[in-house]
Design a protein around this motif. Structure first.
Motif, PDB file in Angstrom:
ATOM      1  N   UNK B 491     -10.284   5.961   3.490  1.00 54.49           N
ATOM      2  CA  UNK B 491     -10.563   6.327   2.423  1.00 54.49           C
ATOM      3  C   UNK B 491      -9.803   5.051   1.491  1.00 54.49           C
ATOM      4  N   UNK B 492      -9.825   3.831   1.415  1.00 53.65           N
ATOM      5  CA  UNK B 492     -10.171   2.452   1.256  1.00 53.65           C
ATOM      6  C   UNK B 492     -12.017   2.377   0.507  1.00 53.65           C
ATOM      7  N   UNK B 493     -12.273   2.992   0.749  1.00 54.01           N
ATOM      8  CA  UNK B 493     -13.986   2.536   0.965  1.00 54.01           C
ATOM      9  C   UNK B 493     -14.556   1.500   0.528  1.00 54.01           C
ATOM     10  N   UNK B 494     -15.105   0.620   0.884  1.00 50.84           N
ATOM     11  CA  UNK B 494     -15.770  -1.139   0.372  1.00 50.84           C
ATOM     12  C   UNK B 494     -17.526  -0.893   0.895  1.00 50.84           C
ATOM     13  N   UNK B 495     -18.112  -1.624   0.856  1.00 49.60           N
ATOM     14  CA  UNK B 495     -18.917  -1.777   1.119  1.00 49.60           C
ATOM     15  C   UNK B 495     -18.687  -3.424   1.329  1.00 49.60           C
ATOM     16  N   UNK B 496     -19.445  -3.940   2.803  1.00 52.46           N
ATOM     17  CA  UNK B 496     -19.242  -5.460   2.503  1.00 52.46           C
ATOM     18  C   UNK B 496     -20.403  -6.781   2.104  1.00 52.46           C
ATOM     19  N   UNK B 497     -20.073  -7.752   2.020  1.00 53.26           N
ATOM     20  CA  UNK B 497     -20.653  -8.805   1.191  1.00 53.26           C
ATOM     21  C   UNK B 497     -21.444  -9.544   2.685  1.00 53.26           C
ATOM     22  N   UNK B 498     -22.513  -9.655   1.513  1.00 54.44           N
ATOM     23  CA  UNK B 498     -23.536 -10.511   2.826  1.00 54.44           C
ATOM     24  C   UNK B 498     -23.074 -12.015   2.884  1.00 54.44           C
ATOM     25  N   UNK B 499     -22.549 -12.342   3.689  1.00 56.76           N
ATOM     26  CA  UNK B 499     -21.771 -14.113   3.733  1.00 56.76           C
ATOM     27  C   UNK B 499     -23.270 -15.576   3.394  1.00 56.76           C
ATOM     28  N   UNK B 500     -24.471 -15.053   4.085  1.00 59.83           N
ATOM     29  CA  UNK B 500     -25.413 -16.032   3.148  1.00 59.83           C
ATOM     30  C   UNK B 500     -26.369 -15.445   4.466  1.00 59.83           C
ATOM     31  N   UNK B 501     -26.972 -16.692   4.597  1.00 63.22           N
ATOM     32  CA  UNK B 501     -28.004 -17.383   5.751  1.00 63.22           C
ATOM     33  C   UNK B 501     -28.169 -16.221   6.462  1.00 63.22           C
ATOM     34  N   UNK B 502     -28.931 -15.733   7.688  1.00 58.09           N
ATOM     35  CA  UNK B 502     -28.219 -15.167   9.546  1.00 58.09           C
ATOM     36  C   UNK B 502     -28.519 -15.710  10.285  1.00 58.09           C
TER      37      UNK B 502
END
Lengths: 101, 559
Positions: B491-502
């Protein structure tokens, strides 16, 4: 000058089994990547693909995949084709189990 | 539980008979693959990397012992002795032969199951909270509504050729265990000022290549308006949704491009038009369905056996502390059976395991089982006195792993080991992470942590809403894994953020280990979870852990 043609093989899935199959030089469909016909000429590759696509009564989704010559026959270039040629990595199912058998 | 009516039965049998004829015509050459493909997809049959795959719906994740036993039978009779439970409360069989599939579908129909609309641009299997009907925090069991939606959406003539696939999730509880905000329509049960139950309706959520959190289109929808309102949303989307570009065809893009206000106005206008046509038959029908979901008669027997075992057996205690959830009746518990034994494939169960689960469900859980979107199996109504027996039985079948909600309870899509769309493997990454943390003996110390892995941007593994998300990509012919942090599917949904290069395949497990060590070093105490810490400190310390201080400095200079 045009880019050098990367050798190809014709691959598809078998209609009944869904298994990965390869077109051989003598017009059979083999389960073994090493038996595939390694096609070094672009025009010939197109012709072989058309030939494969016509066999829609027994094969599904024929396409050209990059390959390179190896000691016992053509080998996959891309890892996707390597997985198709071998089977999944979590069980010894697919082609790898057939080889064990 | 819902039992098929005569109509359901004949409808499903009819579809099997149709499909049997279609397969015959494909095999005798009357149908080309181009003609056959949409027909097989309508019946859940895909062609993947190594074989066909049959996707069977488990509506709102609920099944009984007989149905589970039949899935085991399918696995043994026509597959390789196992099935794969998915993030959409479906089960997938990875090795069927084309000519056998009509028989498989008939065997499913024998127990009131099918594979209809598990593919294609239609309304897919309606998913629900896997604790439905049992959770202590629930307003009402959402499954009758989910069943109503299933019946309404099955073969709905207006919605067989939508711009793109369409997924509905429903929860009856304020705690969102069904990821409703990442669905085309998310329904969250709430009460109005007078205490009457209804729904907060969210629209345009979804993961995939353009992840979006669903937007609230109606704060409160009376229960009686549910079908006409959903129909109004679908009808609006069906007209407005883009058909020129597959990647812009989902309703999330429709809502985004037109704006929520404009979209809502159209929906409300359509709703006003069609609402009068709903004479109340749907509500009578719903009432009939509700009687089939009446709560089980729970025993009020003594629970001292549970307390005694808990006191005397630390292994049992660890399992109980980790895998049980509060039931609405305090003398009962909701058991989550982990399908995530380290080293195993997340979501896979053997036929023998399925049979044992069927038996346990029948004996100890009022003949009910659930499949969670987190790829585990739930026994929703177990009396506490029976928990020792359930635990012992589970342990005998390697099903007593005490890791629910922990680092090795990883969601992973099939990835390039099976899926034709995948760009990299997911399963071995999940296996390696789980095995690594089992070796480190850190799992219970790390605490609540959700790792979710997808093998392509379509995000079946829900990586965007993982506390740690991993996305496998093909970078110049090599598997490469991007990490996202801070995602949340509740219910506190959020989208993850990319850390950087894979990271390369052989670098991804050490990278995850560095992240988790950073968390352990920085947290204020065990009560501060990985997600809490990320929300407090942000990306910085995790970037340092992943790429080193120097890399971070360079990025700051560049910015």
């Amino acid at each position: 000058m045009s880019r050098r043609f990367t050798p190809k093989i014709v691959t598809a899935n078998d209609l009944l089994e869904g298994d990965v199959i390869y077109l051989t030089a003598d017009d059979r469909w083999s389960r073994d990547h090493a038996e595939a016909e390694l096609i070094e000429d672009e025009a010939h590759a197109e012709i072989r693909l058309i030939h494969a696509a016509r066999q829609s009564g027994s094969v599904v989704g024929a396409y050209l995949a990059d390959a390179r010559p190896g000691p016992s026959g053509p080998e996959p270039v891309h890892f996707r084709e390597a997985f198709r040629a071998k089977g999944p990595s979590n069980y010894t199912h697919g082609k790898q189990s057939e080889r064990h058998a | 539980m819902y039992t098929y009516s005569e109509f359901d039965e004949s409808f499903v049998r009819n579809r099997v008979a149709q499909f049997r004829g279609q397969v015959e015509r494909r095999l005798d050459g009357s149908l080309t693959e181009d003609e056959f493909k949409p027909l097989r997809l309508m019946n859940g049959l895909y062609l993947q990397l190594h074989a066909y795959m049959l996707r069977v719906a488990i509506p709102y994740g609920t099944l009984n012992g007989r149905q589970m036993r039949q899935l085991a039978y399918l696995a043994e009779r026509w597959d390789k002795g196992y099935g794969h439970f998915t993030t959409r409360q479906n089960i997938q069989f990875n090795w069927p032969k084309l000519a056998d599939v009509p028989d498989m579908l008939d065997a499913l129909a024998d127990v009131g199951m099918h594979a209809i609309q598990t593919s294609g641009n239609t309304i897919r299997n309606v998913t629900a909270d896997h604790f439905a009907g049992a959770a202590a925090d629930e307003i009402e069991d959402p499954r009758p509504v989910a069943e109503l939606l299933r019946q309404w959406s099955t073969d709905h003539p207006e919605f067989q050729f939508l711009p793109r696939k369409f997924k509905i999730a429903v929860t009856g509880s304020p705690t969102d265990r069904a990821v409703t905000k990442a669905h085309d329509i998310g329904l969250r049960m709430v009460r109005d000022a007078g205490g009457a139950p209804g729904f907060e309706v969210m629209v345009g959520g979804g993961l995939g290549r353009t992840p979006m959190i669903g937007k609230v289109i109606r704060d409160f929808l009376p229960k009686a308006d549910l079908l006409p309102y959903c129909e109004a949303i679908l009808a609006t989307y069906n007209l407005l949704g883009r058909r020129d570009n597959k990647y812009k065809a989902r309703i999330k893009i429709t809502v985004h491009e037109n704006g929520l206000e404009a979209f809502r106005d159209l929906v409300e206008a359509r709703f006003a038009e069609i609402r009068p046509e709903f004479s109340g038959v749907d509500q009578d029908w719903l009432a009939g369905i509700e009687t089939q979901f009446s709560p089980p008669r729970l025993s009020d027997a003594d629970t001292s056996e549970y307390d005694a075992r808990r006191e005397s057996d630390p292994v049992f205690r660890s399992w109980a502390d980790t895998n049980l959830a509060p039931h609405k009746d305090p003398s009962h518990a909701i058991v989550t059976v982990s399908l995530k034994k380290p080293g195993n494939t997340p979501g896979d169960a053997t036929a023998a395991q399925m049979r044992l689960l069927a038996d346990l469900g029948a004996t100890y859980s009022h003949d009910e089982l659930r499949i969670s979107h987190e790829q585990n199996v739930i026994l929703p109504h177990v009396h506490r006195a029976d928990l020792p027996a359930v635990f012992d039985a589970l342990r005998s079948a390697a099903l007593a792993t005490a890791n629910v909600g922990l680092v090795s309870d990883i969601i992973a899509c099939p990835g390039m080991d099976y899926c034709a769309l995948a760009t990299a493997r997911s399963i071995p990454v999940a296996q390696s992470i789980a095995t690594r943390f089992e070796d480190l003996k850190l799992e219970h110390d790390i605490g609540a942590l959700k790792i979710k892995i997808s093998g392509c941007i379509n995000a079946c593994g829900h990586h965007h809403v993982g506390h740690i998300g991993i996305l496998g990509l093909d970078r110049a012919g090599v598997e490469n894994y991007q990490i996202t942090l801070g995602g949340d599917g509740t219910e506190t949904a959020s989208l993850g953020e990319r850390t950087g290069p894979g990271f390369a395949y052989d670098e991804i497990v050490p990278a995850i280990e560095r992240l988790i060590h950073a968390y352990l070093d920085l947290r204020q105490g065990p009560e501060e979870t990985f997600l809490d810490l990320y929300r407090r400190l942000g990306m910085g310390p995790f970037k340092d852990a992943l790429y080193g201080d120097a890399a971070r400095g360079r990025q700051a200079d560049a910015a």
